[in-house]
Structure formats: structure tokens, C-alpha cells
Design a protein around this motif. Structure first.
Motif, mmCIF file in Angstrom:
data_model
loop_
_atom_site.group_PDB
_atom_site.id
_atom_site.type_symbol
_atom_site.label_atom_id
_atom_site.label_comp_id
_atom_site.label_asym_id
_atom_site.label_seq_id
_atom_site.Cartn_x
_atom_site.Cartn_y
_atom_site.Cartn_z
ATOM 1 N N VAL A 197 0.859 -1.183 0.000
ATOM 2 C CA VAL A 197 0.000 0.000 0.000
ATOM 3 C C VAL A 197 0.901 1.240 0.000
ATOM 4 N N ARG A 198 0.597 2.159 -0.899
ATOM 5 C CA ARG A 198 1.467 3.309 -1.110
ATOM 6 C C ARG A 198 0.679 4.605 -0.915
ATOM 7 N N SER A 199 1.348 5.603 -0.339
ATOM 8 C CA SER A 199 0.750 6.933 -0.218
ATOM 9 C C SER A 199 1.852 7.973 -0.335
ATOM 10 N N THR A 200 1.505 9.126 -0.913
ATOM 11 C CA THR A 200 2.481 10.202 -1.110
ATOM 12 C C THR A 200 1.940 11.496 -0.513
ATOM 13 N N LYS A 201 2.807 12.204 0.166
ATOM 14 C CA LYS A 201 2.453 13.489 0.777
ATOM 15 C C LYS A 201 3.371 14.564 0.212
ATOM 16 N N LYS A 202 2.778 15.656 -0.253
ATOM 17 C CA LYS A 202 3.572 16.771 -0.764
ATOM 18 C C LYS A 202 3.955 17.700 0.383
ATOM 19 N N VAL A 203 5.245 18.048 0.442
ATOM 20 C CA VAL A 203 5.765 18.924 1.490
ATOM 21 C C VAL A 203 6.482 20.095 0.827
ATOM 22 N N ASN A 204 6.140 21.295 1.242
ATOM 23 C CA ASN A 204 6.815 22.494 0.743
ATOM 24 C C ASN A 204 7.957 22.857 1.685
ATOM 25 N N VAL A 205 9.174 22.865 1.165
ATOM 26 C CA VAL A 205 10.354 23.212 1.961
ATOM 27 C C VAL A 205 10.732 24.659 1.647
ATOM 28 N N HIS A 206 10.655 25.518 2.658
ATOM 29 C CA HIS A 206 10.904 26.946 2.484
ATOM 30 C C HIS A 206 12.343 27.287 2.873
ATOM 31 N N ASP A 207 12.819 28.407 2.339
ATOM 32 C CA ASP A 207 14.115 28.902 2.801
ATOM 33 C C ASP A 207 13.894 29.745 4.060
ATOM 34 N N PHE A 208 14.930 30.446 4.488
ATOM 35 C CA PHE A 208 14.850 31.145 5.774
ATOM 36 C C PHE A 208 13.988 32.412 5.718
ATOM 37 N N ASP A 209 13.470 32.762 4.546
ATOM 38 C CA ASP A 209 12.524 33.876 4.479
ATOM 39 C C ASP A 209 11.245 33.555 5.240
ATOM 40 N N PHE A 210 10.994 32.262 5.456
ATOM 41 C CA PHE A 210 9.799 31.825 6.178
ATOM 42 C C PHE A 210 9.996 31.934 7.692
ATOM 43 N N VAL A 211 11.232 32.303 8.104
ATOM 44 C CA VAL A 211 11.561 32.397 9.532
ATOM 45 C C VAL A 211 11.330 33.819 10.028
ATOM 46 N N GLU A 212 10.668 33.938 11.157
ATOM 47 C CA GLU A 212 10.450 35.253 11.768
ATOM 48 C C GLU A 212 11.598 35.613 12.695
ATOM 49 N N SER A 213 12.078 34.645 13.491
ATOM 50 C CA SER A 213 13.190 34.902 14.413
ATOM 51 C C SER A 213 13.780 33.576 14.859
ATOM 52 N N LEU A 214 14.992 33.656 15.457
ATOM 53 C CA LEU A 214 15.646 32.474 16.010
ATOM 54 C C LEU A 214 15.609 32.523 17.530
ATOM 55 N N ILE A 215 15.500 31.368 18.128
ATOM 56 C CA ILE A 215 15.523 31.241 19.591
ATOM 57 C C ILE A 215 16.691 30.329 19.942
ATOM 58 N N VAL A 216 17.693 30.880 20.617
ATOM 59 C CA VAL A 216 18.911 30.138 20.929
ATOM 60 C C VAL A 216 18.957 29.831 22.416
ATOM 61 N N SER A 217 19.318 28.616 22.758
ATOM 62 C CA SER A 217 19.526 28.235 24.162
ATOM 63 C C SER A 217 20.754 27.340 24.237
ATOM 64 N N SER A 218 21.310 27.218 25.435
ATOM 65 C CA SER A 218 22.498 26.382 25.633
ATOM 66 C C SER A 218 22.342 25.592 26.916
ATOM 67 N N ASP A 219 23.095 24.495 27.014
ATOM 68 C CA ASP A 219 22.977 23.659 28.206
ATOM 69 C C ASP A 219 23.715 24.250 29.399
ATOM 70 N N LYS A 220 24.515 25.306 29.179
ATOM 71 C CA LYS A 220 25.156 26.006 30.290
ATOM 72 C C LYS A 220 25.482 27.420 29.841
ATOM 73 N N THR A 221 25.520 28.344 30.779
ATOM 74 C CA THR A 221 25.873 29.735 30.464
ATOM 75 C C THR A 221 27.093 30.199 31.249
ATOM 76 N N LYS A 222 27.527 29.438 32.274
ATOM 77 C CA LYS A 222 28.728 29.786 33.039
ATOM 78 C C LYS A 222 29.744 28.676 32.822
ATOM 79 N N ILE A 223 30.929 29.072 32.375
ATOM 80 C CA ILE A 223 31.874 28.060 31.913
ATOM 81 C C ILE A 223 33.290 28.332 32.396
ATOM 82 N N ASN A 224 34.119 27.292 32.311
ATOM 83 C CA ASN A 224 35.566 27.350 32.495
ATOM 84 C C ASN A 224 36.246 27.121 31.151
ATOM 85 N N SER A 225 37.535 27.345 31.117
ATOM 86 C CA SER A 225 38.300 26.959 29.938
ATOM 87 C C SER A 225 38.165 25.461 29.724
ATOM 88 N N GLU A 226 38.159 25.057 28.459
ATOM 89 C CA GLU A 226 38.088 23.672 28.023
ATOM 90 C C GLU A 226 36.722 23.028 28.261
#
Length: 721
Positions: A469-498
Motif C-alpha cells: 500500500v502506497r501513499s504520497t504526501k507533498k511537502v513544501n520546503v521553504h528557505d529562511f525567508d519563512f523564519v520570523e526569528s531564532l531562539i537560541v539556548s544552551s545547556d550552560k551559560t557559566k563556563i571554564n576553559s576547556e
């Protein structure tokens, strides 16, 4: 009950209604924007109707009445009348393929339909005596009819005398056009389908009659304090009707009770409606009183093809963001446009709701929402549609679950959403195995069922099951013009060398959704520390004697930054108009919140300096706040644009102020003069203060305690010598 009370009841109903003006729209033959078979002989169609500057979503259930596997039934609330339930509750209770609200009812009374109804082959309500109202029925030949239904009946006493029966299982109302009160000088019959312990007019006399028609009890001028017992009935009588019963019968006598409806077509299904919308293929002007029914509202209607073999059940959504609703005039036009030769208005407004089992799904989904997306109204009955096929076989069709739109760098799972057999019965997707591929033939884009969008444009995602049984779904892949903003997070904000730091980047799209981005499509930059990035992970080589660094991550022309701090620094975070703040992640509270004035951020100085282990003093006479912190003394006069830092005057563009007995200072100017770094996140309305002095002190202490490499070398040389 007199005419005055009648008018009061209708006034109460009218007070709950909002009447809107509307513009008539003439529809050409309507074309659905979506069409899908969901059961044998049952097609769900969705229309988006353009009414000038407003759009309305209408879903139509198109039923082939000759299909042997399709069953249509009246579903009463929770099982009997007076037990109201929402459309969703009824659909769940009886496991219907589709369900929509049915007949009109008076919301202020016990909860029974105004029209006739046949439930499981039995007449369970008679029509009100009203002009110009019609009912929807299906006869034994599976032909639909929309017509006026009449009720007739009589009670015959042992001596042969008779008296007419006015109705079956009726709340009180007023006849049309005579305005007679339904429970005055009338006989009303209540069977055990009436669930409430009160009936009709509570001041009327009641007669309890067993299944053989024998009178068991009489309660004069008041109701029995119990529901109708199983297999029995209660006759409610008043005035002349009461005299007839008491003068011609007594307890123990047998009454002959006979009633029926006409026309008698050996009905399989029958439910009441209101006025006609279409007749003989032509629009019918709505002549009934529309004080309550008028305006642009949610609507439910039923229509039939000319041969009576195709039933159309329509629901229009109203007062939601996606759908305005319809006037009765436009509802007539719409029902005509989809092919109805005759159509009738059903209960609408707050009662309108439609739920279905979409193709291949086991659970119902609400496809027409109540007005204003509010809670569903509990109603007295609904129209249920059922797929009666018992057996299920292997899947012959599937739907793919996954997004319709993606952006470069987004990944998503594509799985089987639903599956069905040849009779449109659902098949459990968990019993099936399958393979996935895309039209770009990009094997690197796949991780089992997870697809990474690596190319813009339209891509076909194809799923093939183990049995072909087969089925196909059409997906539209947009470039970054479709992006309103970025949200950045990190697993730590206070660090040591290395240290290593893992970054997570989400894109907030223009449709307000948030999606995770793959590191391969992002650009990374660090300013302050020395480090290198690998697949979204930062390896810190050196802090470069800096207290903090800024990491900027970009996707196309969109970018966002996050601050990393030396582990020895002290970081204070606070939000505008919020009394909560944190020091190195530890949550605390203050009694005054930061605020913005003249585009400057003001913070309560005592809490900030105390958090930094400094001192604040207040000269009330001079109205000067003095800050002592490390080797700095800052004098801040209230409402003065000149301050002193270690005795030297400096100009400040926004003076300190007193608010709610607290001194507030423009934090950027003061913090920078104390040798701190400060950031403001506009989207979060968050102020971050970084105490870089503490970092430098720790570095100096480390330098004192640990000799330099040269000193170590000298010591080694001396020892050798």
C-alpha cells in the motif's frame, strides 16, 4: 400557564440571542475544497463559502441512503430525553462515524425536542402543534422525506367515551396559530423515555398507567414525585381533560390509549426541524419568526436530492477566526447550490457542532466548532451516522502523518497517520511495517522515519507498506525567508576553559510555529572567548581573561545571540514589571519591580547593589543615594542629571527617581560605572547584569597563589644548582 408567562419565556430566550444584519449571497454550484469517503455511502465535503468580505466554513455529510452498510439514527442525549449531552459525548457514547446536533428545544425547560422523533423504531416524541415546521424522515424503502408531521391520538374510557391526546413527551409550549396552552384542558402522555421526575405542568393531575393500560395511581393537581417507571406511562391532565378521566374511569380501570403520526411511512428514522430552506429545487423565503433565529449564526441543515436517495447534512461554523457564519437566506442559497431539491433548517447557533471519524481513524474529531470556539452546548438529540460493517480486512489505504510545510534544516518524523480496509474500517497502524523515501532521492536526509529538509522546493514523501500500500504526501520546503526569528539556548551559560557547550536553535516561523534546526544549516560565531564549533557544540579553548563572551548563531539573514559567562562571575537577571529576579540561577524576590521610562530601564538600586555585596546609604536631607562597591563610590542625587563617581562629576541622561518609596536608577549607566556588563533582551524584556569585577578578583587571586611558568623555571634551576 397564561399568555403573559409565555411571552416572558420567549423574552428570556431572546435576551440570550444576538441579532446580526446580513447580506444575501447567491451561490453558483458550490465546489468543495476537501472531499473524502469516510464510510460506505458517506462522503464528507468541506466548503469555504465567500460572502463578500467574510468566509464561512461549512462541512457537509453526503449520505447514500440506498447503501446497505450506512445507518442513520436519532441519538437522544445520554440515552433518554431530559438527559442532555454534547454532540461529542453522544458520538463517543454510541461510537458513531459522524454526529451532528438535531432538533430545536427550549433551553429553559426540561429538555425534549420540539418535533417528532423515532428512536430505535419507537415514536418517542410528538411534533408540537405549530405551523410551517417540517421534519426529516427515512422510510422502510430507504427514501428520505422532508414534510410536515401531524400527531393524533385518543384515550378511550371503559364506557366507550373518548378524549383526544395532545402530545407525547412534550414540555409546555403554545399552539400555533391558536396560542392555546399545551397543558390546559389537554391530555399529555409521558412514557419511560422521559427521564425527569417532573413533567409538563407540575400543577396538573397525573395518572399512572401500567403496560396493560390499567390505572394504578392518581395524583390530583400535582405531579408524582418520581420518573415514569419502566414499561409504564404517566398521563397528565387538566381542566376538561381531568374531568373526563375522573368522571369516566377510576383506579383499576383499563384505558385504551392509541396514538400515531401522519403521514405514516413505516419510518426508520424521524427527527424534527423548523422551516423549509429549499423546496422543489428553489429557495424558500423564511417566513417563521426569526427574532431568535436571525442574523449571521452557526447553522445546521438537512436536505434531500429530488429522488430522496441522497441526504445532505450541513453544518456552518460561526464567530471563529476562520469562519463568520451564515444568515438563513444564505443557508438556503447554499443548500440549493449543493444539489438539494428540498431542505430544512435544524437547530443552530450555540447548538451547532459536527464530529466525524476521519478516514481510517478510530476516534472522533470535531470538524465544526461551537460558536466563538466555546464549550459545546448540551442538546436533547443528534443525528448519528454509522458504518455497520463488522469485519475488517488488510489495509487498502493509508494517510501519512507529518508537516505540510518545513524549512531548510528542519527535521520531522513521517509515519502512518491512519489506515483503512476496503469497507473504510480503521486498521491499526502499529500492525504495519513500511519504508519511506523522498522525490529528491536523498538518502542522507533520512534517519529511519526522520526526514531532514536539505533542499528548498516541493518534495514528495512516499510511504510504502510491507503489503504494497502506497501513499504520497507533498511537502513544501521553504528557505529562511519563512523564519520570523531564532531562539537560541544552551545547556550552560557559566563556563571554564576547556568546557564544551551544546546549543539548541529553534526557528519561530511566520505561522507562529517553532521548529528545531539542524546545526548543519547554521553559522556560528563567538566574540570574547577562544573556541571552535563542531555540529552545534562549542569547545572553549580559552576565556582570554574575559568575563563573558557572545555567541551569535545565524540562519540566512536571521540571527540571535546568547551570552556565556566566566564561571566565577556573578550574574543577575530580572524582568521588567516583575518582582522576581535571580542571582546565579537562584530565584529571589524584591518588593519593587524594574520599569521602563523614556526608553531607559530603571531598577531598584538597593536590591542590585546588595546582590553584588555592595553598600547603599541614603541621605534624606540631601536626597542622595550613595553606592559603595569595591574601590568605587557613586553619589546619585534624585532627579538630577549629574552624579559623582569617586568625586568626579559625570552627566547622566536620565536621573534617578523615587517610586513607591524605592530609589530607581538607570541601570546601564550605573552598572557600567561600576565596571559591570549589562544586556537587555527585548523579546523577553529581561535585564542581565554581569559582575566582571568578581572574575578579575579571582584571576588576580589565582595569579598570586600560582607562580608563573618563568617563576617555576627559576625555582627548578635554583634547586638543581
Amino acid at each position: 400557564m397564561n399568555l403573559k408567562l409565555r411571552n416572558i419565556c420567549y423574552s428570556l430566550i431572546l435576551a440570550l440571542s444576538i441579532v446580526f444584519t446580513s447580506v444575501s449571497t447567491t451561490f453558483a454550484e458550490s465546489s468543495p475544497i476537501f472531499s473524502e469517503i469516510i464510510a460506505p455511502g458517506l462522503i464528507r465535503k468541506e466548503y469555504k463559502v465567500d460572502q463578500g468580505d467574510k468566509k464561512t466554513i461549512i462541512n457537509v455529510l453526503e449520505c447514500d441512503l440506498d447503501n446497505p452498510f450506512l445507518k442513520i439514527a436519532v441519538i437522544p442525549g445520554k440515552g433518554k430525553y431530559n438527559q442532555r449531552a454534547t454532540v461529542s459525548q453522544m458520538a463517543s457514547r454510541v461510537d458513531s462515524t459522524a454526529m451532528v446536533n438535531g432538533d430545536f428545544f427550549n433551553m429553559l425547560l426540561q429538555g425534549t425536542p420540539e418535533g417528532p422523533s423515532i428512536v430505535d423504531g419507537n415514536l418517542q416524541s410528538s411534533p408540537c402543534v405549530m405551523e410551517g415546521v417540517y421534519s426529516l424522515g427515512i422510510d422502510e424503502s430507504n427514501t428520505g422525506h422532508i414534510e410536515a408531521i401531524k400527531f393524533q391520538g385518543k384515550v378511550t374510557a371503559p364506557n366507550g367515551k373518548t378524549y383526544p391526546i395532545d402530545g407525547l413527551n412534550k414540555s409546555y409550549y403554545w399552539h400555533e396559530p391558536s396560542t392555546e396552552y399545551s397543558h390546559e384542558n389537554k391530555i399529555q402522555i409521558y412514557n419511560d423515555f422521559w427521564a425527569a421526575s417532573t413533567r409538563g405542568d407540575k400543577k396538573n393531575t397525573e395518572i399512572l398507567i401500567n403496560s396493560n393500560g390499567v390505572i394504578e395511581q392518581i395524583s390530583e393537581n400535582k405531579s408524582f414525585p418520581f420518573p415514569v417507571p419502566d414499561s409504564k406511562m404517566i398521563m397528565q391532565v387538566d381542566g376538561v381533560a381531568k374531568d373526563f378521566i375522573l368522571q369516566n374511569s377510576k383506579i383499576g380501570d383499563k384505558l385504551n390509549i392509541d396514538y400515531s403520526i401522519s403521514p405514516d411511512r413505516n419510518w426508520k428514522f424521524l427527527i424534527g426541524g423548523h422551516a423549509l430552506l429549499v423546496n422543489n429545487g428553489q429557495k424558500v423565503p423564511y417566513t417563521k419568526d426569526i427574532n431568535v433565529l436571525g442574523g449571521v449564526r452557526a447553522r445546521t441543515a438537512a436536505g434531500l436530492s429530488k429522488d430522496g436517495k441522497k441526504l445532505y447534512i450541513a453544518s456552518a461554523e460561526a464567530r471563529t477566526k476562520r469562519s463568520a457564519g451564515m444568515s438563513l437566506d444564505n443557508l438556503s442559497n447554499f443548500m440549493k447550490s449543493i444539489g438539494c431539491d428540498i431542505a430544512v433548517n435544524l437547530d443552530g447557533g450555540g447548538s451547532t457542532t459536527m464530529v466525524v471519524k476521519n478516514l481510517g481513524e478510530s476516534n472522533q474529531s470535531k470538524i465544526i466548532n461551537p460558536e466563538r470556539n466555546g464549550a459545546e452546548r448540551a442538546v436533547v438529540n443528534g443525528i448519528g451516522i454509522f458504518n455497520t460493517v463488522k469485519e475488517t480486512g488488510p489495509a487498502v489505504g493509508i494517510k501519512i502523518n507529518g508537516p505540510d510545510d518545513m524549512i531548510i534544516g528542519q527535521s520531522a518524523d513521517f509515519t502512518i497517520k491512519s489506515a483503512w480496509d476496503e469497507n473504510y474500517k480503521p486498521v491499526d497502524p502499529n500492525t504495519m511495517t513500511y519504508d519511506l523515501f523522498d522525490s529528491n532521492e536523498d538518502e542522507a536526509a533520512w534517519n529511519i522515519t526522520n526526514f531532514l529538509a536539505r533542499h528548498t522546493g516541493e518534495v514528495d514523501i512516499t510511504l510504502v507498506t510491507n503489503n504494497g500500500v502506497r501513499s504520497t504526501k507533498k511537502v513544501n520546503v521553504h528557505d529562511f525567508d519563512f523564519v520570523e526569528s531564532l531562539i537560541v539556548s544552551s545547556d550552560k551559560t557559566k563556563i571554564n576553559s576547556e568546557d564544551t557547550v551544546n546549543f539548541t536553535v529553534k526557528a519561530k516561523l511566520k505561522n507562529k510555529k517553532e521548529v528545531l534546526l539542524d546545526p548543519s544549516v547554521l553559522k556560528y560565531q563567538i566574540d570574547g572567548f577562544d573556541g571552535e564549533f563542531n555540529n552545534g557544540v562549542l569547545k572553549v579553548n580559552s576565556l582570554n581573561d574575559n568575563a563573558s563572551a557572545k555567541v551569535t548563531i545565524s540562519a540566512g539573514d536571521k540571527s540571535s545571540s546568547i551570552r556565556l559567562n566566566d564561571i566565577n562571575s556573578k550574574v543577575i537577571k530580572m524582568k521588567i514589571n516583575n518582582k522576581s529576579y535571580s542571582i546565579n540561577g537562584e530565584n529571589k524576590n524584591m518588593d519593587a519591580a524594574p520599569f521602563i521610562k523614556d526608553n531607559r530601564t530603571f531598577v531598584p538600586i538597593r536590591f542590585i547593589v546588595s546582590a553584588l555585596d555592595g553598600e547603599v546609604s541614603w541621605n534624606n536631607e540631601a536626597r542622595i543615594a550613595t553606592i559603595k562597591y569595591d574601590d568605587k563610590i557613586i553619589e546619585i542625587p534624585i532627579n538630577n542629571k549629574t552624579i559623582k563617581v569617586n568625586g568626579k562629576e559625570k552627566a547622566i541622561d536620565s536621573p534617578a527617581v523615587v517610586k513607591s518609596n524605592r530609589t530607581f536608577v538607570p541601570i546601564r549607566f550605573v552598572a557600567e560605572n561600576l565596571g559591570m556588563e549589562i544586556e537587555y533582551n527585548n523579546s523577553l524584556r529581561e535585564v542581565t547584569i554581569i559582575d566582571i569585577n568578581k572574575t578579575k578578583e579571582n584571576i588576580e587571586e589565582d595569579n598570586k597563589e600560582k607562580p608563573t611558568n618563568n617563576e617555576n623555571n627559576k625555582d627548578v634551576v635554583s634547586l638543581v644548582e
